[in-house]
Design a protein around this motif. Structure first.
Motif, PDB file in Angstrom:
ATOM      1  N   PRO A  41       0.828  -1.217   0.000  1.00 29.44           N
ATOM      2  CA  PRO A  41       0.000   0.000   0.000  1.00 29.44           C
ATOM      3  C   PRO A  41       0.859   1.264   0.000  1.00 29.44           C
ATOM      4  O   PRO A  41       1.709   1.443   0.876  1.00 29.44           O
ATOM      5  N   GLY A  42       0.650   2.106  -0.992  1.00 23.28           N
ATOM      6  CA  GLY A  42       1.384   3.355  -1.081  1.00 23.28           C
ATOM      7  C   GLY A  42       2.835   3.225  -1.490  1.00 23.28           C
ATOM      8  O   GLY A  42       3.588   4.198  -1.406  1.00 23.28           O
ATOM      9  N   LYS A  43       3.225   2.047  -1.933  1.00 24.42           N
ATOM     10  CA  LYS A  43       4.637   1.832  -2.291  1.00 24.42           C
ATOM     11  C   LYS A  43       4.783   1.481  -3.770  1.00 24.42           C
ATOM     12  O   LYS A  43       3.816   1.146  -4.451  1.00 24.42           O
ATOM     13  N   GLU A  44       6.011   1.536  -4.216  1.00 24.47           N
ATOM     14  CA  GLU A  44       6.291   1.225  -5.604  1.00 24.47           C
ATOM     15  C   GLU A  44       6.389  -0.288  -5.798  1.00 24.47           C
ATOM     16  O   GLU A  44       6.833  -1.016  -4.912  1.00 24.47           O
ATOM     17  N   ARG A  45       5.974  -0.735  -6.938  1.00 26.66           N
ATOM     18  CA  ARG A  45       6.092  -2.149  -7.279  1.00 26.66           C
ATOM     19  C   ARG A  45       7.575  -2.510  -7.419  1.00 26.66           C
ATOM     20  O   ARG A  45       8.343  -1.795  -8.078  1.00 26.66           O
ATOM     21  N   GLU A  46       7.951  -3.633  -6.831  1.00 27.80           N
ATOM     22  CA  GLU A  46       9.370  -3.985  -6.776  1.00 27.80           C
ATOM     23  C   GLU A  46       9.545  -5.499  -6.889  1.00 27.80           C
ATOM     24  O   GLU A  46       8.745  -6.278  -6.375  1.00 27.80           O
ATOM     25  N   LEU A  47      10.606  -5.894  -7.557  1.00 30.86           N
ATOM     26  CA  LEU A  47      10.916  -7.313  -7.720  1.00 30.86           C
ATOM     27  C   LEU A  47      11.273  -7.940  -6.372  1.00 30.86           C
ATOM     28  O   LEU A  47      12.121  -7.428  -5.646  1.00 30.86           O
ATOM     29  N   VAL A  48      10.635  -9.065  -6.051  1.00 33.87           N
ATOM     30  CA  VAL A  48      10.963  -9.766  -4.810  1.00 33.87           C
ATOM     31  C   VAL A  48      11.587 -11.141  -5.067  1.00 33.87           C
ATOM     32  O   VAL A  48      12.322 -11.651  -4.218  1.00 33.87           O
ATOM     33  N   SER A  49      11.312 -11.712  -6.215  1.00 33.61           N
ATOM     34  CA  SER A  49      11.875 -13.024  -6.499  1.00 33.61           C
ATOM     35  C   SER A  49      11.830 -13.299  -7.995  1.00 33.61           C
ATOM     36  O   SER A  49      10.918 -12.837  -8.680  1.00 33.61           O
ATOM     37  N   SER A  50      12.823 -14.050  -8.472  1.00 33.60           N
ATOM     38  CA  SER A  50      12.841 -14.416  -9.880  1.00 33.60           C
ATOM     39  C   SER A  50      13.498 -15.779 -10.050  1.00 33.60           C
ATOM     40  O   SER A  50      14.220 -16.256  -9.168  1.00 33.60           O
ATOM     41  N   VAL A  51      13.234 -16.371 -11.195  1.00 29.58           N
ATOM     42  CA  VAL A  51      13.863 -17.644 -11.538  1.00 29.58           C
ATOM     43  C   VAL A  51      14.247 -17.591 -13.009  1.00 29.58           C
ATOM     44  O   VAL A  51      13.439 -17.226 -13.865  1.00 29.58           O
ATOM     45  N   GLY A  52      15.492 -17.913 -13.282  1.00 27.13           N
ATOM     46  CA  GLY A  52      16.021 -17.788 -14.627  1.00 27.13           C
ATOM     47  C   GLY A  52      15.737 -18.987 -15.498  1.00 27.13           C
ATOM     48  O   GLY A  52      15.104 -19.965 -15.090  1.00 27.13           O
ATOM     49  N   ARG A  53      16.241 -18.892 -16.731  1.00 24.43           N
ATOM     50  CA  ARG A  53      16.040 -19.976 -17.701  1.00 24.43           C
ATOM     51  C   ARG A  53      16.682 -21.275 -17.237  1.00 24.43           C
ATOM     52  O   ARG A  53      16.220 -22.363 -17.568  1.00 24.43           O
ATOM     53  N   ASN A  54      17.764 -21.146 -16.469  1.00 21.99           N
ATOM     54  CA  ASN A  54      18.460 -22.342 -15.984  1.00 21.99           C
ATOM     55  C   ASN A  54      18.022 -22.733 -14.573  1.00 21.99           C
ATOM     56  O   ASN A  54      18.623 -23.616 -13.965  1.00 21.99           O
ATOM     57  N   GLY A  55      17.000 -22.057 -14.046  1.00 19.69           N
ATOM     58  CA  GLY A  55      16.495 -22.384 -12.730  1.00 19.69           C
ATOM     59  C   GLY A  55      17.128 -21.622 -11.593  1.00 19.69           C
ATOM     60  O   GLY A  55      16.761 -21.817 -10.428  1.00 19.69           O
ATOM     61  N   THR A  56      18.073 -20.748 -11.916  1.00 23.51           N
ATOM     62  CA  THR A  56      18.706 -19.945 -10.872  1.00 23.51           C
ATOM     63  C   THR A  56      17.681 -19.009 -10.238  1.00 23.51           C
ATOM     64  O   THR A  56      16.953 -18.320 -10.939  1.00 23.51           O
ATOM     65  N   THR A  57      17.656 -18.983  -8.921  1.00 25.85           N
ATOM     66  CA  THR A  57      16.658 -18.168  -8.226  1.00 25.85           C
ATOM     67  C   THR A  57      17.283 -16.955  -7.548  1.00 25.85           C
ATOM     68  O   THR A  57      18.461 -16.945  -7.209  1.00 25.85           O
ATOM     69  N   TYR A  58      16.443 -15.951  -7.382  1.00 22.75           N
ATOM     70  CA  TYR A  58      16.823 -14.727  -6.686  1.00 22.75           C
ATOM     71  C   TYR A  58      15.702 -14.381  -5.710  1.00 22.75           C
ATOM     72  O   TYR A  58      14.523 -14.522  -6.027  1.00 22.75           O
ATOM     73  N   TYR A  59      16.099 -13.927  -4.524  1.00 19.51           N
ATOM     74  CA  TYR A  59      15.147 -13.424  -3.533  1.00 19.51           C
ATOM     75  C   TYR A  59      15.696 -12.148  -2.933  1.00 19.51           C
ATOM     76  O   TYR A  59      16.876 -12.076  -2.569  1.00 19.51           O
ATOM     77  N   ALA A 101      13.942  -6.124 -14.152  1.00 18.04           N
ATOM     78  CA  ALA A 101      14.804  -5.231 -13.392  1.00 18.04           C
ATOM     79  C   ALA A 101      14.070  -4.937 -12.087  1.00 18.04           C
ATOM     80  O   ALA A 101      12.999  -5.484 -11.850  1.00 18.04           O
ATOM     81  N   ARG A 102      14.620  -4.092 -11.276  1.00 16.68           N
ATOM     82  CA  ARG A 102      14.052  -3.878  -9.947  1.00 16.68           C
ATOM     83  C   ARG A 102      12.588  -3.434 -10.009  1.00 16.68           C
ATOM     84  O   ARG A 102      11.754  -3.881  -9.214  1.00 16.68           O
ATOM     85  N   HIS A 103      12.271  -2.543 -10.969  1.00 15.77           N
ATOM     86  CA  HIS A 103      10.900  -2.031 -11.054  1.00 15.77           C
ATOM     87  C   HIS A 103      10.275  -2.266 -12.421  1.00 15.77           C
ATOM     88  O   HIS A 103       9.136  -1.888 -12.644  1.00 15.77           O
ATOM     89  N   LEU A 104      11.016  -2.878 -13.327  1.00 19.74           N
ATOM     90  CA  LEU A 104      10.552  -2.976 -14.702  1.00 19.74           C
ATOM     91  C   LEU A 104      10.595  -4.405 -15.210  1.00 19.74           C
ATOM     92  O   LEU A 104      11.363  -5.229 -14.719  1.00 19.74           O
ATOM     93  N   ALA A 105       9.787  -4.684 -16.213  1.00 20.70           N
ATOM     94  CA  ALA A 105       9.808  -5.964 -16.916  1.00 20.70           C
ATOM     95  C   ALA A 105       9.106  -5.757 -18.241  1.00 20.70           C
ATOM     96  O   ALA A 105       8.380  -4.770 -18.430  1.00 20.70           O
ATOM     97  N   ASN A 106       9.332  -6.699 -19.156  1.00 17.69           N
ATOM     98  CA  ASN A 106       8.721  -6.545 -20.472  1.00 17.69           C
ATOM     99  C   ASN A 106       7.240  -6.908 -20.473  1.00 17.69           C
ATOM    100  O   ASN A 106       6.437  -6.273 -21.163  1.00 17.69           O
ATOM    101  N   TYR A 107       6.882  -7.949 -19.743  1.00 19.00           N
ATOM    102  CA  TYR A 107       5.506  -8.435 -19.729  1.00 19.00           C
ATOM    103  C   TYR A 107       5.005  -8.530 -18.291  1.00 19.00           C
ATOM    104  O   TYR A 107       5.738  -8.979 -17.408  1.00 19.00           O
ATOM    105  N   TRP A 108       3.724  -8.160 -18.128  1.00 20.13           N
ATOM    106  CA  TRP A 108       3.125  -8.130 -16.794  1.00 20.13           C
ATOM    107  C   TRP A 108       1.785  -8.847 -16.758  1.00 20.13           C
ATOM    108  O   TRP A 108       1.026  -8.802 -17.724  1.00 20.13           O
ATOM    109  N   GLY A 109       1.513  -9.442 -15.603  1.00 26.80           N
ATOM    110  CA  GLY A 109       0.165  -9.906 -15.334  1.00 26.80           C
ATOM    111  C   GLY A 109      -0.643  -8.768 -14.735  1.00 26.80           C
ATOM    112  O   GLY A 109      -0.124  -7.668 -14.503  1.00 26.80           O
TER     113      GLY A 109
END
Length: 118
Positions: A41-59, A101-109
């Motif tokens: 609430p009241g904050k910017e959308r931000e990346l919290v987790s991702s998984v790459g093509r090879n399965g590498t994860t980020y949190y 990226a931290r606040h950006l992506a090409n495709y969104w739900g």
């Protein structure tokens, strides 16, 4: 037509668990990193987790140990398990793909709301 469709949000009591799903279509997302963004609430959308093509994860640090990301390449589906849920997890969760990226992506739900009560 590229489409990312989230599901699994809702109202949950703190300490509980939730699994968010994102069904992807219209593109070969095996070529891309996919991830989950969070907007409190009241904050910017931000990346919290991702998984790459090879399965590498980020949190991001604030969710390590509680969030688990996974993807089913065969089903073109992305998941996010949250356990245990905290009140501060309340907000909208967005699935995203490609060019993350931290606040950006090409495709969104469209996003799915999660509300955690104490």
């Amino acid at each position: 037509q590229v489409q990312l469709a989230e599901s699994g949000g809702g109202s949950v009591q703190g300490g509980g668990s939730l699994i968010l799903s994102c069904a992807a279509s219209g593109y070969d997302f095996r070529l891309c990193t996919m991830g989950w963004y969070f907007q409190g609430p009241g904050k910017e959308r931000e990346l919290v987790s991702s998984v790459g093509r090879n399965g590498t994860t980020y949190y991001t640090d604030s969710v390590k140990g509680r969030f688990t990301i996974s993807r089913d390449f065969a089903k073109n589906t992305l998941y996010l398990q949250i356990n245990p849920l905290k009140v501060e997890d309340t907000g909208v969760y967005y699935c995203a793909a490609c060019g993350l990226a931290r606040h950006l992506a090409n495709y969104w739900g469209q996003g799915t709301q999660v509300t955690v009560s104490s």
